[in-house]
Enzyme design. Structure first.
Site, PDB file in Angstrom:
ATOM      1  CG  HIS A 123      -2.090  -0.992   1.028  1.00  0.00           C
ATOM      2  ND1 HIS A 123      -2.930  -1.364   2.050  1.00  0.00           N
ATOM      3  CD2 HIS A 123      -2.512  -1.691  -0.056  1.00  0.00           C
ATOM      4  CE1 HIS A 123      -3.808  -2.258   1.604  1.00  0.00           C
ATOM      5  NE2 HIS A 123      -3.567  -2.471   0.330  1.00  0.00           N
ATOM      6  CB  CYS A 154       6.310  22.434 -11.103  1.00  0.00           C
ATOM      7  SG  CYS A 154       5.054  21.209 -10.685  1.00  0.00           S
TER       8      CYS A 154
HETATM    9  P1  NAD Z   1      -7.662  -2.902  10.247  1.00  0.00           P
HETATM   10  O1  NAD Z   1      -7.711  -1.663  11.034  1.00  0.00           O
HETATM   11  O2  NAD Z   1      -8.779  -3.179   9.316  1.00  0.00           O
HETATM   12  O3  NAD Z   1      -7.595  -4.153  11.242  1.00  0.00           O
HETATM   13  C1  NAD Z   1      -6.646  -4.209  12.252  1.00  0.00           C
HETATM   14  C2  NAD Z   1      -6.709  -5.591  12.875  1.00  0.00           C
HETATM   15  O4  NAD Z   1      -5.624  -5.694  13.778  1.00  0.00           O
HETATM   16  C3  NAD Z   1      -7.978  -5.854  13.672  1.00  0.00           C
HETATM   17  O5  NAD Z   1      -8.490  -7.113  13.322  1.00  0.00           O
HETATM   18  C4  NAD Z   1      -7.507  -5.823  15.143  1.00  0.00           C
HETATM   19  O6  NAD Z   1      -8.166  -6.788  15.931  1.00  0.00           O
HETATM   20  C5  NAD Z   1      -6.061  -6.197  15.002  1.00  0.00           C
HETATM   21  N1  NAD Z   1      -5.181  -5.623  16.036  1.00  0.00           N
HETATM   22  C6  NAD Z   1      -5.194  -4.377  16.561  1.00  0.00           C
HETATM   23  N2  NAD Z   1      -4.179  -4.211  17.445  1.00  0.00           N
HETATM   24  C7  NAD Z   1      -3.521  -5.405  17.464  1.00  0.00           C
HETATM   25  C8  NAD Z   1      -2.389  -5.873  18.172  1.00  0.00           C
HETATM   26  N3  NAD Z   1      -1.726  -5.108  19.047  1.00  0.00           N
HETATM   27  N4  NAD Z   1      -1.975  -7.147  17.943  1.00  0.00           N
HETATM   28  C9  NAD Z   1      -2.639  -7.958  17.072  1.00  0.00           C
HETATM   29  N5  NAD Z   1      -3.712  -7.555  16.384  1.00  0.00           N
HETATM   30  C10 NAD Z   1      -4.142  -6.295  16.564  1.00  0.00           C
HETATM   31  O7  NAD Z   1      -6.251  -2.952   9.499  1.00  0.00           O
HETATM   32  P2  NAD Z   1      -5.838  -3.503   8.054  1.00  0.00           P
HETATM   33  O8  NAD Z   1      -6.417  -4.835   7.812  1.00  0.00           O
HETATM   34  O9  NAD Z   1      -4.369  -3.323   7.955  1.00  0.00           O
HETATM   35  O10 NAD Z   1      -6.546  -2.502   7.045  1.00  0.00           O
HETATM   36  C11 NAD Z   1      -6.406  -1.115   7.227  1.00  0.00           C
HETATM   37  C12 NAD Z   1      -5.862  -0.361   6.015  1.00  0.00           C
HETATM   38  O11 NAD Z   1      -5.452   0.924   6.449  1.00  0.00           O
HETATM   39  C13 NAD Z   1      -4.635  -0.978   5.417  1.00  0.00           C
HETATM   40  O12 NAD Z   1      -4.796  -0.893   4.052  1.00  0.00           O
HETATM   41  C14 NAD Z   1      -3.459  -0.083   5.837  1.00  0.00           C
HETATM   42  O13 NAD Z   1      -2.705   0.269   4.696  1.00  0.00           O
HETATM   43  C15 NAD Z   1      -4.085   1.202   6.341  1.00  0.00           C
HETATM   44  N6  NAD Z   1      -3.557   1.652   7.662  1.00  0.00           N
HETATM   45  C16 NAD Z   1      -2.227   1.613   7.930  1.00  0.00           C
HETATM   46  C17 NAD Z   1      -1.745   2.002   9.168  1.00  0.00           C
HETATM   47  C18 NAD Z   1      -0.238   1.929   9.430  1.00  0.00           C
HETATM   48  O14 NAD Z   1       0.553   2.035   8.502  1.00  0.00           O
HETATM   49  N7  NAD Z   1       0.193   1.726  10.680  1.00  0.00           N
HETATM   50  C19 NAD Z   1      -2.610   2.465  10.165  1.00  0.00           C
HETATM   51  C20 NAD Z   1      -3.999   2.520   9.858  1.00  0.00           C
HETATM   52  C21 NAD Z   1      -4.457   2.096   8.599  1.00  0.00           C
HETATM   53 ZN    ZN Z   2       6.154  19.495  -9.582  1.00  0.00          ZN
END
Ligand code: NAD
Ligand code: ZN
Length: 247
Positions: A123, A154
């Site tokens: 992503h 630009c």
């Molecule tokens: P999501 O928020 O949909 O799901 C997170 C999952 O992680 C949940 O099922 C939750 O139960 C679990 N979880 C939370 N804390 C935890 C822990 N300490 N240990 C184990 N499990 C834990 O996340 P997703 O499936 O990654 O989808 C979200 C989208 O948003 C992704 O595409 C991502 O790119 C983006 N995103 C990224 C970040 C980041 O880079 N840190 C943060 C938020 C969202």
């Molecule tokens: Zn530019």
């Protein structure tokens, strides 16, 4: 009777072609909110859900709101975030020659900060930015020095190098991820609700019988997993590494 954590530790101990697939939940213990937990971004009050704000059409139509959200909810939390024991354990497993790749949906750069080398950021990343008009590259620091909508020399808008909703994933990165997952002897999945497509379908390419799911909340995919455990990834990886280090 062996505990689940012992069983998982043994599997990891005996594997030498591990691939990790992760999501936002892996970084919550580093202070970065995920989307779908109770304290995740979905449950905070905004005029729009995060997935709408982080979509390409929204970025085009409402760049002010996009960048306000991006600065406050994405850039600010990653600035002081440090890798937690889960990131560190995965880096160590790679160093030991056991783990071959990390396929992550995260855009925070914490795997690299922990020392992991083969990190496939399907992503994208918040650590680099690009002018939408001339393609000039900018660092996160460059963007943090600006306010509101960041502009290139630009005049074009500078966007983060993340894959926004409605945008396609990089096909060569996807192919590489599929190759790693399909060849893995053990696949560890952690911190993802497995609802964001096409990323979530990637785990279907795994062909082995050591699918390990480590997640705070229960997931439907548990029915396909060979081992699953509910809890915080950082705490669970700490216990796993104690076992791996001892043996
Ligand atoms: P999501 O928020 O949909 O799901 C997170 C999952 O992680 C949940 O099922 C939750 O139960 C679990 N979880 C939370 N804390 C935890 C822990 N300490 N240990 C184990 N499990 C834990 O996340 P997703 O499936 O990654 O989808 C979200 C989208 O948003 C992704 O595409 C991502 O790119 C983006 N995103 C990224 C970040 C980041 O880079 N840190 C943060 C938020 C969202
Ligand atoms: Zn530019």
């Amino acid at each position: 009777m062996e505990s689940t954590i012992e069983q998982i530790s043994k599997v990891i101990e005996s594997s030498d072609n591990i691939v990790f697939f992760g999501g936002a939940g892996l970084s919550t213990e580093s202070g970065i909110p995920d989307f779908r937990s109770v304290d995740g971004l979905y449950n905070q009050q905004y005029d729009y859900p995060p997935e709408q704000i982080l979509s390409y059409s929204f970025f085009k139509a409402n760049p002010e709101v996009f960048f306000r959200f991006c600065r406050e909810k994405c850039l600010k939390p990653i600035l002081n975030a440090k890798p937690n024991p889960a990131h560190l354990a995965l880096a160590k497993l790679e160093q030991m020659g056991k783990l071959k790749a990390i396929v992550t949906q995260n855009i925070d750069g914490l795997h690299q900060a922990a020392g992991s080398k083969e990190v496939l950021e399907i992503h994208g990343t918040l650590h680099s930015h690009t002018c939408v008009d001339c393609g000039k590259k900018y660092t996160l620091d460059d963007v943090l020095k600006t306010e509101g909508i960041p502009h290139c020399t630009c005049g074009g808008i500078i966007r983060p190098d993340i894959v926004m909703y409605e945008e396609g994933l990089d096909s060569s990165l996807l192919e590489k991820s599929i190759l790693y997952i399909s060849k893995a002897d053990c696949l560890i999945v952690s911190g993802s609700s497995l609802v964001v497509q096409p990323a979530a379908s990637l785990i279907n390419y795994y062909r082995g019988n050591k699918l390990i799911l480590i997640n705070k909340d229960p997931l439907p995919a548990e029915q396909y997993a060979n081992y699953y455990i509910h809890g915080k990834a950082g705490e669970i990886f700490e216990q796993i590494m104690k076992y791996v280090d001892k043996n």
